[in-house]
Design an enzyme around this catalytic site. Structure first.
Site, PDB file in Angstrom:
ATOM      1  N   ASP A 123      -3.308  10.662   1.914  1.00  0.00           N
ATOM      2  CA  ASP A 123      -4.670  10.715   2.442  1.00  0.00           C
ATOM      3  C   ASP A 123      -4.974  12.090   3.021  1.00  0.00           C
ATOM      4  O   ASP A 123      -6.032  12.659   2.776  1.00  0.00           O
ATOM      5  CB  ASP A 123      -4.890   9.603   3.483  1.00  0.00           C
ATOM      6  N   ASP A 126      -1.589  17.273   7.185  1.00  0.00           N
ATOM      7  CA  ASP A 126      -1.798  17.703   8.577  1.00  0.00           C
ATOM      8  C   ASP A 126      -0.684  18.684   8.937  1.00  0.00           C
ATOM      9  O   ASP A 126      -0.754  19.855   8.574  1.00  0.00           O
ATOM     10  CB  ASP A 126      -1.843  16.458   9.466  1.00  0.00           C
ATOM     11  N   LYS A 154      -6.292  19.282   6.487  1.00  0.00           N
ATOM     12  CA  LYS A 154      -6.736  19.634   7.844  1.00  0.00           C
ATOM     13  C   LYS A 154      -6.356  21.073   8.133  1.00  0.00           C
ATOM     14  O   LYS A 154      -5.218  21.482   7.874  1.00  0.00           O
ATOM     15  CB  LYS A 154      -6.052  18.697   8.846  1.00  0.00           C
ATOM     16  N   VAL A 176      -9.464  12.011  12.215  1.00  0.00           N
ATOM     17  CA  VAL A 176     -10.464  11.268  11.442  1.00  0.00           C
ATOM     18  C   VAL A 176      -9.917   9.903  11.022  1.00  0.00           C
ATOM     19  O   VAL A 176      -8.702   9.708  10.924  1.00  0.00           O
ATOM     20  CB  VAL A 176     -10.901  12.056  10.182  1.00  0.00           C
ATOM     21  N   ARG A 188      -9.097   1.482   8.703  1.00  0.00           N
ATOM     22  CA  ARG A 188      -8.814   1.872   7.312  1.00  0.00           C
ATOM     23  C   ARG A 188      -9.917   1.410   6.367  1.00  0.00           C
ATOM     24  O   ARG A 188     -10.110   1.983   5.305  1.00  0.00           O
ATOM     25  CB  ARG A 188      -7.489   1.259   6.828  1.00  0.00           C
TER      26      ARG A 188
HETATM   27  P1  IMP Z   1       1.680  15.233   8.576  1.00  0.00           P
HETATM   28  O1  IMP Z   1       3.067  14.731   8.340  1.00  0.00           O
HETATM   29  O2  IMP Z   1       1.489  15.766   9.969  1.00  0.00           O
HETATM   30  O3  IMP Z   1       1.150  16.169   7.516  1.00  0.00           O
HETATM   31  O4  IMP Z   1       0.769  13.974   8.640  1.00  0.00           O
HETATM   32  C1  IMP Z   1       0.354  13.307   7.540  1.00  0.00           C
HETATM   33  C2  IMP Z   1       0.154  11.859   7.886  1.00  0.00           C
HETATM   34  O5  IMP Z   1      -0.340  11.679   9.213  1.00  0.00           O
HETATM   35  C3  IMP Z   1      -0.894  11.334   6.958  1.00  0.00           C
HETATM   36  O6  IMP Z   1      -0.245  10.624   5.924  1.00  0.00           O
HETATM   37  C4  IMP Z   1      -1.704  10.430   7.824  1.00  0.00           C
HETATM   38  O7  IMP Z   1      -1.228   9.115   7.693  1.00  0.00           O
HETATM   39  C5  IMP Z   1      -1.481  10.872   9.237  1.00  0.00           C
HETATM   40  N1  IMP Z   1      -2.625  11.669   9.758  1.00  0.00           N
HETATM   41  C6  IMP Z   1      -2.694  12.998   9.929  1.00  0.00           C
HETATM   42  N2  IMP Z   1      -3.898  13.383  10.406  1.00  0.00           N
HETATM   43  C7  IMP Z   1      -4.600  12.226  10.549  1.00  0.00           C
HETATM   44  C8  IMP Z   1      -5.944  11.944  11.000  1.00  0.00           C
HETATM   45  O8  IMP Z   1      -6.758  12.819  11.358  1.00  0.00           O
HETATM   46  N3  IMP Z   1      -6.295  10.632  10.976  1.00  0.00           N
HETATM   47  C9  IMP Z   1      -5.452   9.630  10.584  1.00  0.00           C
HETATM   48  N4  IMP Z   1      -4.216   9.846  10.147  1.00  0.00           N
HETATM   49  C10 IMP Z   1      -3.795  11.136  10.133  1.00  0.00           C
HETATM   50 MG    MG Z   2      -0.078   8.351   6.059  1.00  0.00          MG
END
Ligand code: IMP
Ligand code: MG
Length: 199
Positions: A123, A126, A154, A176, A188
């Site tokens: 999705d 981040d 992001k 978000v 969701r």
């Molecule tokens: P990362 O490992 O920090 O890149 O995070 C990725 C995961 O964190 C995604 O698969 C999302 O499930 C969750 N995530 C990151 N940012 C958001 C947000 O703004 N809203 C909801 N879920 C998020």
């Molecule tokens: Mg996720």
């Protein structure tokens, strides 16, 4: 209910902020992404030169659950290709957290990705830790090719050196929800992407 709008019971949207991306923009971008991915994958198959009857086994989509569920459901219906699917469950945000605390696999991992064209779908990108974890799993199995596809990217400093090959939308550093993205397990099912109002 207005013609272009959608009715949300008040209890469902209370605490939510503005709509960042509405459902029409999501749908048209997802359609473009499906077509682009499909043509890239067709080109991979052509390069392989394999017997087209074997192509069913060549393409594997790997959505990261649960966040990629809604996006993937729409994306695959914009991909006129023979493909198969595996799933992987990764958790990063525990409960009511809005900052990533590192990623960990939950449950069974697919073991049959070797030699295939793999598309990892999430999705949102981040910190990058989730995609880095899944990318490592896939690369260990020597896929024929690997693509990372995310709906949202992001604009933050990454904690892992990773970039997506196909991105739906760049978004600012805000938390978000909707269209598969949750806060503490909720929201969701919102059809659009909204900013979560904190405090
Ligand atoms: P990362 O490992 O920090 O890149 O995070 C990725 C995961 O964190 C995604 O698969 C999302 O499930 C969750 N995530 C990151 N940012 C958001 C947000 O703004 N809203 C909801 N879920 C998020
Ligand atoms: Mg996720």
């Amino acid at each position: 209910m207005g013609s272009g709008g959608r009715y949300h019971p008040a209890h469902m949207v209370r605490g939510l902020g503005r709509v960042l991306i509405d459902r029409e923009r999501i749908a048209s971008r997802v359609r473009e992404m499906g077509l682009q991915l499909s043509s890239e994958l067709e080109a991979e198959l052509a390069r392989d030169g394999a017997d087209p009857s074997n192509h069913a086994d060549r393409i594997v989509l790997l959505p990261i659950l649960a966040g990629a569920l809604v996006f993937t459901a729409d994306l695959i219906r914009e991909m006129p290709l023979r493909l198969s699917m595996r799933m992987v469950t990764v958790s990063s945000y525990a409960g009511q957290a809005t900052t990533s605390r590192g990623a960990a696999f939950r449950g069974a991992l697919p073991q049959d990705l070797g030699g295939r064209h793999v598309v990892v779908i999430d999705d949102i990108l981040d910190s990058g830790q989730t995609l880095a974890l899944v990318k490592g799993l896939v690369l260990q199995q020597n896929p024929a090719s690997l693509r990372l596809c995310v709906l949202l990217d992001k604009q933050v400093a990454r904690k892992a050196d990773i970039h997506a090959n196909l991105v739906g939308f760049q978004i600012p550093d805000e938390f978000v929800v909707g269209y598969g993205l949750d806060y503490d397990g909720y929201y969701r099912n919102l059809p659009e992407i909204r900013v979560l109002e904190v405090g």
